[in-house]
Design a protein around this motif. Structure first.
Motif, PDB file in Angstrom:
ATOM      1  N   LYS A 276       0.833  -1.196   0.000  1.00  0.00           N
ATOM      2  CA  LYS A 276       0.000   0.000   0.000  1.00  0.00           C
ATOM      3  C   LYS A 276       0.872   1.253   0.000  1.00  0.00           C
ATOM      4  O   LYS A 276       2.044   1.230   0.363  1.00  0.00           O
ATOM      5  CB  LYS A 276      -0.919   0.017   1.230  1.00  0.00           C
ATOM      6  CG  LYS A 276      -1.877  -1.174   1.305  1.00  0.00           C
ATOM      7  CD  LYS A 276      -2.721  -1.097   2.564  1.00  0.00           C
ATOM      8  CE  LYS A 276      -3.687  -2.278   2.643  1.00  0.00           C
ATOM      9  NZ  LYS A 276      -4.510  -2.234   3.891  1.00  0.00           N
ATOM     10  N   SER A 277       0.238   2.343  -0.422  1.00  0.00           N
ATOM     11  CA  SER A 277       0.848   3.688  -0.352  1.00  0.00           C
ATOM     12  C   SER A 277       2.198   3.778  -1.048  1.00  0.00           C
ATOM     13  O   SER A 277       3.223   3.996  -0.400  1.00  0.00           O
ATOM     14  CB  SER A 277       0.961   4.130   1.099  1.00  0.00           C
ATOM     15  OG  SER A 277      -0.296   4.170   1.714  1.00  0.00           O
ATOM     16  N   PRO A 278       2.279   3.679  -2.349  1.00  0.00           N
ATOM     17  CA  PRO A 278       1.161   3.460  -3.272  1.00  0.00           C
ATOM     18  C   PRO A 278       0.806   1.974  -3.380  1.00  0.00           C
ATOM     19  O   PRO A 278       1.621   1.109  -3.065  1.00  0.00           O
ATOM     20  CB  PRO A 278       1.713   3.980  -4.608  1.00  0.00           C
ATOM     21  CG  PRO A 278       3.187   3.704  -4.501  1.00  0.00           C
ATOM     22  CD  PRO A 278       3.533   3.946  -3.065  1.00  0.00           C
ATOM     23  N   ARG A 279      -0.382   1.711  -3.858  1.00  0.00           N
ATOM     24  CA  ARG A 279      -0.834   0.339  -4.015  1.00  0.00           C
ATOM     25  C   ARG A 279      -0.108  -0.318  -5.191  1.00  0.00           C
ATOM     26  O   ARG A 279      -0.094   0.209  -6.302  1.00  0.00           O
ATOM     27  CB  ARG A 279      -2.346   0.309  -4.263  1.00  0.00           C
ATOM     28  CG  ARG A 279      -2.933  -1.100  -4.382  1.00  0.00           C
ATOM     29  CD  ARG A 279      -4.431  -1.024  -4.625  1.00  0.00           C
ATOM     30  NE  ARG A 279      -5.013  -2.333  -4.829  1.00  0.00           N
ATOM     31  CZ  ARG A 279      -5.388  -3.146  -3.854  1.00  0.00           C
ATOM     32  NH1 ARG A 279      -5.255  -2.774  -2.590  1.00  0.00           N
ATOM     33  NH2 ARG A 279      -5.903  -4.333  -4.131  1.00  0.00           N
ATOM     34  N   SER A 280       0.502  -1.469  -4.925  1.00  0.00           N
ATOM     35  CA  SER A 280       1.203  -2.206  -5.980  1.00  0.00           C
ATOM     36  C   SER A 280       1.219  -3.682  -5.615  1.00  0.00           C
ATOM     37  O   SER A 280       1.007  -4.054  -4.461  1.00  0.00           O
ATOM     38  CB  SER A 280       2.638  -1.686  -6.156  1.00  0.00           C
ATOM     39  OG  SER A 280       3.385  -1.847  -4.963  1.00  0.00           O
TER      40      SER A 280
END
Length: 205
Positions: free
Chosen positions: A111-115
């Protein structure tokens, strides 16, 4: 006589688990005798284990292993990949990593960013972050950059050295933006030599 067309269509019958000749015949739309011959043809080339009379067992990487044999035989990548999906690549990649002593995780989300990372292999506090692709064409330049960003994110989250890698069905090994692009057919040798060559491979620390 078993033709290349027969072998190509037989990929559809190579599924994980115990498969009888009747099930193989039904899936591939051939006679039971033809199914027996094809299953034995594959077995002689290391695809599938004999379970009992006319029954074979395939693992999660068997179909991809069979596909590689057909590509090496001269059948086009485009034709072979119509029978393959991402699970074939992930399954074989994971099996190879496990055989080399890596702890393996599949489809790991961050998460944060989602990948998402297709396959993660961890050994000696180092993580191999694998993106599995079965392109029919050239590898897009952005793929290596994105995998490097995922490795940086992983290292920040887990405080562990991360090595971004792309695994593909193409038969040529090369690097892109210092990220190794490894043919699945050569991935075992890559993992066997990994720690001996790690100083020559891009690592995120």
């Amino acid at each position: 006589m078993i033709t290349d067309i027969n072998l190509l269509s037989s990929l559809g019958g190579i599924v994980p688990g115990k498969i009888s000749s009747e099930e193989f015949a039904d899936t591939t739309k051939v006679s039971t005798n033809s199914a027996i011959n094809m299953m034995e043809w594959w077995h002689q080339r290391g695809v599938g284990d004999v379970c009992d009379d006319c029954n074979y067992v395939y693992n999660t990487g068997s179909r991809l292993e069979a596909g590689i044999i057909l590509i090496q035989r001269g059948i086009s990548i485009r034709d072979v990949t119509t029978y393959l999906d991402w699970r074939d690549f992930e399954g074989l990649t994971g099996c190879i990593l496990e055989s080399e002593g890596f702890d393996v995780q599949y489809n790991l989300m961050m998460k944060s960013p989602r990948s998402e990372i297709d396959v993660v292999g961890i050994k000696m506090n180092t993580a191999l972050l694998i993106d599995c692709k079965h392109w029919r064409r050239d590898v897009p330049y952005t793929v290596a950059t994105k995998q490097t960003l995922r490795a940086e994110q992983w290292t920040t989250l887990h405080k562990m050295t991360a090595v971004p890698v792309i695994v593909t069905i193409h038969q040529e090994r090369f690097t892109m933006h210092d990220v190794p692009i490894i043919p699945i057919s050569k991935f075992r040798s890559f993992t066997e030599d990994f720690f001996g060559n790690i100083e020559h491979i891009k690592s995120i620390k």
